[in-house]
Design an enzyme around this catalytic site. Structure first.
Site, PDB file in Angstrom:
ATOM      1  N   LYS A   1      35.468  39.885  74.579  1.00 57.46           N
ATOM      2  CA  LYS A   1      36.732  39.550  73.577  1.00 57.46           C
ATOM      3  C   LYS A   1      37.517  40.405  73.411  1.00 57.46           C
ATOM      4  O   LYS A   1      37.462  41.720  73.808  1.00 57.46           O
ATOM      5  CB  LYS A   1      36.301  38.984  72.198  1.00 57.46           C
ATOM      6  CG  LYS A   1      35.453  37.397  72.447  1.00 57.46           C
ATOM      7  CD  LYS A   1      34.895  37.312  71.065  1.00 57.46           C
ATOM      8  CE  LYS A   1      34.170  35.990  70.906  1.00 57.46           C
ATOM      9  NZ  LYS A   1      33.873  35.441  69.435  1.00 57.46           N
TER      10      LYS A   1
ATOM     11  N   TYR B   1      37.756  25.843  72.612  1.00 57.78           N
ATOM     12  CA  TYR B   1      37.272  25.722  71.135  1.00 57.78           C
ATOM     13  C   TYR B   1      37.774  24.325  70.875  1.00 57.78           C
ATOM     14  O   TYR B   1      38.062  24.140  69.500  1.00 57.78           O
ATOM     15  CB  TYR B   1      38.203  26.906  70.660  1.00 57.78           C
ATOM     16  CG  TYR B   1      37.707  28.336  70.720  1.00 57.78           C
ATOM     17  CD1 TYR B   1      36.457  28.816  70.346  1.00 57.78           C
ATOM     18  CD2 TYR B   1      38.482  29.141  71.495  1.00 57.78           C
ATOM     19  CE1 TYR B   1      36.015  29.723  70.463  1.00 57.78           C
ATOM     20  CE2 TYR B   1      37.971  30.602  71.690  1.00 57.78           C
ATOM     21  CZ  TYR B   1      36.707  30.810  71.212  1.00 57.78           C
ATOM     22  OH  TYR B   1      36.371  32.082  71.259  1.00 57.78           O
TER      23      TYR B   1
ATOM     24  N   ASN C   1      33.419  39.841  67.323  1.00 60.84           N
ATOM     25  CA  ASN C   1      32.090  40.243  67.544  1.00 60.84           C
ATOM     26  C   ASN C   1      31.709  40.574  68.848  1.00 60.84           C
ATOM     27  O   ASN C   1      30.819  40.144  69.601  1.00 60.84           O
ATOM     28  CB  ASN C   1      31.161  38.956  66.781  1.00 60.84           C
ATOM     29  CG  ASN C   1      31.360  37.667  67.598  1.00 60.84           C
ATOM     30  OD1 ASN C   1      32.169  37.512  68.688  1.00 60.84           O
ATOM     31  ND2 ASN C   1      30.820  36.702  67.226  1.00 60.84           N
TER      32      ASN C   1
ATOM     33  N   HIS D   1      31.644  36.524  73.479  1.00 64.52           N
ATOM     34  CA  HIS D   1      30.920  34.821  73.298  1.00 64.52           C
ATOM     35  C   HIS D   1      29.971  34.694  74.438  1.00 64.52           C
ATOM     36  O   HIS D   1      30.052  35.441  75.729  1.00 64.52           O
ATOM     37  CB  HIS D   1      32.300  34.073  73.878  1.00 64.52           C
ATOM     38  CG  HIS D   1      31.846  32.809  74.091  1.00 64.52           C
ATOM     39  ND1 HIS D   1      31.668  31.734  73.043  1.00 64.52           N
ATOM     40  CD2 HIS D   1      31.511  32.073  75.289  1.00 64.52           C
ATOM     41  CE1 HIS D   1      31.208  30.830  73.934  1.00 64.52           C
ATOM     42  NE2 HIS D   1      31.058  30.927  75.171  1.00 64.52           N
TER      43      HIS D   1
ATOM     44  N   GLU E   1      31.316  25.971  81.003  1.00 66.14           N
ATOM     45  CA  GLU E   1      32.132  27.200  80.741  1.00 66.14           C
ATOM     46  C   GLU E   1      32.351  27.881  81.846  1.00 66.14           C
ATOM     47  O   GLU E   1      33.327  28.594  82.043  1.00 66.14           O
ATOM     48  CB  GLU E   1      31.433  28.126  79.489  1.00 66.14           C
ATOM     49  CG  GLU E   1      31.511  27.319  78.367  1.00 66.14           C
ATOM     50  CD  GLU E   1      30.862  27.997  77.103  1.00 66.14           C
ATOM     51  OE1 GLU E   1      30.166  29.064  77.553  1.00 66.14           O
ATOM     52  OE2 GLU E   1      31.057  27.750  76.028  1.00 66.14           O
TER      53      GLU E   1
END
Length: 143
Positions: free
Chosen positions: A11, A51, A118, A121, A132
């Site tokens: 990220k 998402y 965080n 992913h 994905e």
């Protein structure tokens, strides 16, 4: 355990903090193999698809904005039971709850939005990984 391939997205917080190499080394130390790796800017369309489970939530614009702060690094990673093992290495989604020694515990945001900032992913199961990987890699980009 089955040989699997999973998707990891580094990220924008990982990219901006120069953590990609450090985190990637942790994955390689575990014996996982890189099968695809690329940097890419995420479009509104790919983010809405990725998402889709939260695209109608009031906080989605914040997620989209964050994921477009910098390009991300998409990683196809292969190994025995890699999906579960990577998720264990990462720790809980909320970095504030992640134990020291996990990737999110060591590098995730502890002050701000610890569920979004965080570091990575990771796909949460075989079906998600397959979808994905197709979303972020074109034919011929995963070896």
């Amino acid at each position: 355990m089955a040989l699997e391939t999973t998707l990891i997205l580094f990220k924008p917080d990982a990219v901006s903090k120069s953590l990609v190499g450090t985190v990637l080394a942790r994955f390689e130390t575990e014996g996982f193999k890189i099968r695809g790796l690329k940097m890419m800017a995420l479009s509104d369309e790919i983010l809405a698809e990725h998402y889709s489970h939260i695209a109608d939530k009031p906080f989605f614009p914040d997620v989209r904005s964050f994921m477009q702060e910098t390009p991300v690094i998409a990683l196809a990673l292969e190994g025995e039971g890699v999906i579960g093992k990577v998720r264990d290495l990462l720790g809980p989604t909320d970095s504030k709850e992640a134990a020291p020694g996990t990737i999110r515990g060591d590098f995730g945001d502890k002050e701000g939005d610890a569920k979004m900032r965080n570091v990575c992913h990771a796909s949460d199961g075989p079906e998600a990984a397959a979808a994905e990987l197709k979303r972020f890699f074109n034919d011929g980009e995963v070896f």
